[in-house]
Design an enzyme around this catalytic site. Structure first.
Site, PDB file in Angstrom:
ATOM      1  N   LYS A  52      28.625 104.767-101.515  1.00 19.71           N
ATOM      2  CA  LYS A  52      30.050 105.073-101.644  1.00 19.71           C
ATOM      3  C   LYS A  52      30.229 106.482-102.213  1.00 19.71           C
ATOM      4  O   LYS A  52      29.285 107.081-102.736  1.00 19.71           O
ATOM      5  CB  LYS A  52      30.730 104.038-102.540  1.00 19.71           C
ATOM      6  CG  LYS A  52      30.205 103.996-103.965  1.00 19.71           C
ATOM      7  CD  LYS A  52      30.862 102.884-104.770  1.00 19.71           C
ATOM      8  CE  LYS A  52      30.323 102.856-106.199  1.00 19.71           C
ATOM      9  NZ  LYS A  52      30.952 101.796-107.005  1.00 19.71           N
ATOM     10  N   ARG A 151      37.917  92.919-112.672  1.00 17.43           N
ATOM     11  CA  ARG A 151      38.200  94.101-111.865  1.00 17.43           C
ATOM     12  C   ARG A 151      38.406  93.693-110.419  1.00 17.43           C
ATOM     13  O   ARG A 151      39.520  93.554-109.962  1.00 17.43           O
ATOM     14  CB  ARG A 151      37.054  95.129-112.015  1.00 17.43           C
ATOM     15  CG  ARG A 151      37.350  96.461-111.354  1.00 17.43           C
ATOM     16  CD  ARG A 151      36.169  97.419-111.431  1.00 17.43           C
ATOM     17  NE  ARG A 151      35.044  96.955-110.634  1.00 17.43           N
ATOM     18  CZ  ARG A 151      33.969  97.694-110.370  1.00 17.43           C
ATOM     19  NH1 ARG A 151      33.859  98.914-110.879  1.00 17.43           N
ATOM     20  NH2 ARG A 151      32.980  97.216-109.644  1.00 17.43           N
ATOM     21  N   TYR A 273      39.445 131.315-122.283  1.00 17.09           N
ATOM     22  CA  TYR A 273      40.837 130.960-122.507  1.00 17.09           C
ATOM     23  C   TYR A 273      41.073 130.576-123.962  1.00 17.09           C
ATOM     24  O   TYR A 273      40.231 129.920-124.596  1.00 17.09           O
ATOM     25  CB  TYR A 273      41.248 129.788-121.617  1.00 17.09           C
ATOM     26  CG  TYR A 273      41.530 130.177-120.180  1.00 17.09           C
ATOM     27  CD1 TYR A 273      42.574 131.046-119.872  1.00 17.09           C
ATOM     28  CD2 TYR A 273      40.767 129.672-119.142  1.00 17.09           C
ATOM     29  CE1 TYR A 273      42.837 131.396-118.559  1.00 17.09           C
ATOM     30  CE2 TYR A 273      41.031 130.009-117.820  1.00 17.09           C
ATOM     31  CZ  TYR A 273      42.071 130.876-117.543  1.00 17.09           C
ATOM     32  OH  TYR A 273      42.340 131.234-116.242  1.00 17.09           O
ATOM     33  N   MET A 321      38.138 126.979-114.321  1.00 16.67           N
ATOM     34  CA  MET A 321      38.119 126.284-113.034  1.00 16.67           C
ATOM     35  C   MET A 321      36.926 126.714-112.179  1.00 16.67           C
ATOM     36  O   MET A 321      36.274 125.880-111.536  1.00 16.67           O
ATOM     37  CB  MET A 321      39.414 126.533-112.260  1.00 16.67           C
ATOM     38  CG  MET A 321      39.460 125.800-110.924  1.00 16.67           C
ATOM     39  SD  MET A 321      40.965 126.102-109.991  1.00 16.67           S
ATOM     40  CE  MET A 321      42.168 125.252-111.003  1.00 16.67           C
TER      41      MET A 321
END
Length: 378
Positions: A52, A151, A273, A321
């Site tokens: 998956k 779940r 930052y 990023m």
């Protein structure tokens, strides 16, 4: 294709003709050896593969084809779209199972593609049975039961109704029943035995069907958990199946990322930052071409590291990023230049190392590695 990258020094120059900002190398031979190790541990149970999320980010097509060549015939994905993309890549004797079952409206397409949904509720079974009736065909399925994770899976209060529905479902062929272990990576957890005991009660209510409960960690809990089929995921890809125990699996992934820029800064310089880091002495820095968009979590800020020739180079300032900044003062000046590759995952730093520094799990690191790296399969 350069097939020797896994044997290079941890810090090296980027091949000039390729010029990618980073290289994600997937060792398919190590993947196959991991599969064989798991299959041996689980025998005589059959061993499936969980592919998956694009095989945990490593490429479902390449991974599944390699594992098929080594005898795997059962493949699990999470979503129907994943199964549709994988179906043309595998011979028809390979079964593809959809762990989340189907959303309404996908039943006919699923049946026509020969894909097997995992039914998690009475409602899903009813939809699938009606599809079989409309196609005048017996449709294969697997039923998952909730044994304590709350779940996915048929809850206890639906079991009787589901048993009655299966008796009347002439268009359903039930292949096996399954559940999922919530704490398989913790060998001391009492929930493992509790879930196995609950699955035994369910098997008595639904006699005659094979059982599948063991994920990667479950394989190492003992023979009682192997049943007829095991379905490893993270262990295939080199992740540790059991917490607190030396990882028995081979590393499958290596990640090397290129330097964009180097610089010398004085004491008192702010880095990143929000001025998240301030140098206390003259420092040499390198900016590396990967950030949180490439699977390096922001939580690595001030905690994680990259490696060059065995030297740990700490991340300083915030992870951005598209880039991170590292302190390279430990290296000889000039060793890192534009295009030099540094190791993020490799001989010096495992998935578990990065996950620990980021305060997360290896699954999240692996599946988040993104699509901007050059991919190499060796």
């Amino acid at each position: 294709m350069d097939i020797t990258i896994l044997d290079r020094q941890p810090c090296h120059r980027s091949p000039g003709t390729e010029g990618m900002p980073g290289y994600l190398t997937v060792d398919l031979a190590a993947l196959a050896r991991n599969y064989e190790k798991l299959a041996t541990a689980a025998a005589p149970a059959r061993t499936a593969a969980v592919v998956k999320a694009d095989a945990y980010g490593l490429g479902a097509e390449q991974v599944a084809m390699k594992l098929y060549a080594h005898g795997c015939r059962h493949f699990f994905v999470a979503q129907f779209g994943e199964a549709l993309r994988l179906r043309p890549c595998l011979p028809l004797d390979a079964d593809i199972f959809v762990l989340n079952g189907l959303q309404p409206g996908n039943e006919r397409a699923c049946a026509q593609a020969g894909i097997v949904p995992v039914v998690n509720s009475l409602e899903q079974l009813q939809h699938w049975s009606r599809a079989g009736q409309s196609l005048n065909s017996r449709l294969r399925t697997v039923v998952q039961f909730d044994t304590g994770m709350s779940r996915l899976g048929v809850p206890p209060n639906e079991r009787l109704a589901l048993a009655e529905a299966l008796q009347d479902a002439g268009f359903i062929e039930l292949l096996f029943i399954m559940s999922h272990l919530a704490c398989a990576d913790d060998v001391e957890s009492a929930q493992n035995n509790a879930q196995l005991a609950e699955m035994s009660r369910i098997a008595a209510e639904f006699p005659g069907f094979d059982i599948c409960v063991a994920n990667s960690g479950g394989i190492f809990l003992g023979d009682a958990y192997h049943c007829a089929l095991v379905r490893p995921g993270i262990a295939l890809y080199g992740g540790a199946p059991t917490a607190g125990i030396q990882n028995p699996m081979e590393a499958v992934v290596r990640l090397d990322v290129a330097v964009v820029q180097t610089r010398n800064v004085p004491a008192g310089a702010s880095v990143g930052y929000s001025g998240g880091h301030v140098t206390t002495a003259e420092t040499r820095l390198a900016t590396i071409a990967a950030g949180y968009a490439d699977g390096l979590p922001r939580s690595l800020s001030g905690k994680g590291a990259v490696y060059c020739d065995g030297n740990r180079l700490p991340i300083v300032g915030r992870v951005s990023m598209d880039s991170i900044t590292v302190d390279i003062s430990a290296l000889p000046e000039g060793q890192l230049r534009l295009g030099t590759l540094v190791e993020i995952l490799g001989p010096n730093q495992t998935l578990e190392d990065v996950a620990r520094d980021a305060g997360t799990i290896s699954y999240e690191i692996l599946t988040g590695l993104g699509s901007r790296y050059g991919r190499r399969y060796v």
